[in-house]
Design a protein around this motif. Structure first.
Motif, PDB file in Angstrom:
ATOM      1  N   LYS A 293      39.523  33.216  45.688  1.00  0.00           N
ATOM      2  CA  LYS A 293      39.157  31.999  45.327  1.00  0.00           C
ATOM      3  C   LYS A 293      38.489  30.971  46.506  1.00  0.00           C
ATOM      4  CE  LYS A 293      41.353  27.976  42.987  1.00  0.00           C
ATOM      5  NZ  LYS A 293      42.253  27.075  42.703  1.00  0.00           N
ATOM      6  N   THR A 297      35.179  34.550  43.573  1.00  0.00           N
ATOM      7  CA  THR A 297      36.487  34.807  42.881  1.00  0.00           C
ATOM      8  C   THR A 297      36.033  35.885  42.161  1.00  0.00           C
ATOM      9  OG1 THR A 297      37.180  32.290  42.602  1.00  0.00           O
ATOM     10  CG2 THR A 297      37.741  33.945  40.966  1.00  0.00           C
ATOM     11  N   ARG A 320      34.281  29.764  42.404  1.00  0.00           N
ATOM     12  CA  ARG A 320      35.649  29.131  41.581  1.00  0.00           C
ATOM     13  C   ARG A 320      35.426  28.786  40.351  1.00  0.00           C
ATOM     14  NH1 ARG A 320      33.421  25.304  44.876  1.00  0.00           N
ATOM     15  NH2 ARG A 320      33.728  23.224  44.223  1.00  0.00           N
TER      16      ARG A 320
END
Length: 517
Positions: A293, A297, A320
């Motif tokens: 993250k 991600t 993210r």
């Protein structure tokens, strides 16, 4: 029309009407919250038992249905979860590990369609009830503090550098006029029906027991060669996954998977022949991601196409997911290619569109070959961007300098900030585009989710730049409250439009059929 759109988020599924109110204030600090509990409005469709496949396994029903009158749901309390970020330093080796291209040939499926092909890997599941819509009486909400790790990536030297790719020779294309064509009459939708559940427990394909695909989404498609279609899925989860959204790292997370289909009679459903596998009865991740993250991600495919024997994927590198439903931040949109019919893929080091300051216009791209060109339709990250258009000679797909952007009725060379100046193709916002040229009608078809309308819509045009027809609704989030996606099957026609949709609550993929006039 009173549509109440819902949005995909990694934290919760939140009605669109709550977007602006889904915050609380603590000590002067605004904190986004995730809300779970009863739906805001009564479902429109009467209760029906969960669907069961031919093997007696219970599947999912993506329609919004009223509670079972014989078994009313117990009173449920809403819960307001207040996420509290907990900073966490994470070292990230750069460039990182090379992709794992281990591949195995598929095991033959048993003669008995209800038998598990690899009982030592995944036995037949115990039938379980499908997703049941929320209901019951609401009590006062409860407040729950939910600490969440917030990684702070610290890049450090390490990993294995990929093999360098030679830079393409700069080849800017001369400007050319691209005026709007005369608008075409909009198609009328005579009806839309659910054909089959494509993935997950209780599906026609039994992807959980055959390929360890229990929960997944998207299902974007293209023809790889005559008689074969590739079907690519997004974040995929296996053993241990439970319905209710995307899973966790512990549930056999793969950022993407790829299957093949050869069944031409789509009225039978989207039938999958097999997946690209890295071990017996286990679908492989085809495009690697770092799974960190605030760094990368995940890596999500956004479209696929073939030029000759080479297959291409567009993808987005997701930095993210946002706490604002329906939004996310990308690092870049890029291209990857495969010369072994999709078994292994290579990300281009040059054909990529970086998301500088969050302003990138082609972060979520869909590319379509037609004639001498491949056309690229793109939106920014998230679900509230406008559509831009570009094209590139089919022989130069990986040469970013050869792209031209559609600006004010002209194809303009890829110089300076032209990518950011692409003229919006249609009014309003769009997300997760699916575009195809329909040879039967000689028209282009554009399908996308319009979250402001709460509808999956269809537009048509004579040329890729338009003029595009007004949007025609295909389905409503009143009927399918957690639906998103909308990827057209390449074997659709001008009168029969088959497309996949995903449902967030069951986190699986469905094939729909729209009859057009």
């Amino acid at each position: 029309m009173g549509f109440r759109p819902r949005y995909r988020t990694r934290h919760a599924e939140i009605p669109g009407l709550l977007i602006l109110s889904g915050v609380v204030v603590l000590g002067g600090v605004t904190v986004p919250v995730s809300i779970s509990g009863p739906a805001a409005a009564a479902p429109a469709h009467p209760w029906a038992p969960a669907p069961v496949n031919s093997c007696g396994e219970t599947g999912f029903d993506p329609l919004a249905r009223q509670p079972d009158p014989a078994n009313p749901l117990p009173q449920s309390n809403s819960t307001i979860k207040i996420p509290v970020p907990v900073p966490q330093l994470v070292t990230v080796p750069v460039p990182g590990p090379l992709p794992d291209n281990t591949r195995v040939d598929a095991v033959a499926l048993p003669a008995d369609p209800c038998a598990a092909p690899c009982p030592d890997v995944r036995a037949n599941p115990t039938p379980a009830p499908g997703v049941v819509p929320g209901g019951g009486s609401a009590a006062l909400p409860q407040v729950e503090i939910a600490p969440e790790a917030e990684p702070i990536p610290i890049p450090v030297p390490g990993g294995e550098p990929p093999e360098p790719q030679a830079a393409p020779v700069a080849d800017p294309q001369p400007a050319a006029p691209a005026p709007l064509a005369a608008p075409v009459p909009p198609r009328q939708v005579a009806g839309v029906e659910l054909v089959n559940q494509v993935t997950g427990p209780g599906s026609l394909n039994r992807t959980d027991t055959r390929w360890s695909v229990d929960g997944t989404d998207l299902g974007l498609m293209w023809e790889t060669k005559p008689g074969q279609v590739a079907v690519v899925f997004g974040d995929t989860f296996g053993k241990g996954w439970k319905a209710g959204g995307a899973g966790t790292e512990q549930q056999d997370w793969r950022s993407n998977t790829l299957a093949y289909s050869s069944e031409r009679d789509l009225s039978k459903g989207l039938v999958l022949d097999g997946f690209v596998q890295n071990s017996r009865c286990h679908a492989a991740e085809i495009l690697n991601s770092r799974k960190i993250k605030n760094f990368e991600t995940t890596t999500i495919p956004t479209s696929g196409f073939a030029v000759g024997d080479r297959q291409y994927l567009t993808y987005m590198s997701v930095n993210r997911w946002s706490r604002i439903p329906g939004m996310w931040w990308t690092n870049l949109g890029g291209l990857a290619w495969s010369d072994d019919n999709g078994r292994t893929w290579t990300k281009s080091q040059w054909a990529r569109w970086d998301n500088l300051f969050g302003a990138g216009r082609f972060q979520v791209a869909t590319m379509v070959p037609h004639g001498d060109y491949v056309y690229m339709f793109g939106t920014p990250n998230g679900r509230l961007g406008v559509i831009g258009l570009a094209r590139v000679p089919a022989a130069q797909v990986l040469n970013k300098s050869a792209y031209q952007y559609w600006i004010d009725g002209n194809w303009v060379a890829a110089e300076g900030a032209n990518e950011l100046l692409a003229t919006p193709l249609v009014s309003g916002t769009a997300s997760e585009l699916s575009v195809r040229y329909d040879a039967d009608s000689g028209q282009w078809q554009l399908v996308y989710l319009d979250v402001t309308r709460g509808q999956l819509v269809l537009r048509t045009a004579a040329e890729p730049q338009g003029a595009w027809s007004e949007p025609v609704p295909l389905l409503s989030t009143d009927d399918y409250p957690t639906a998103y996606g909308g990827f057209v099957h390449p074997w659709s026609t001008g009168t029969d439009l088959y497309f996949t949709v995903s449902a967030w609550n069951s986190y699986n993929v469905y094939l729909m059929h729209a009859r057009l006039t």
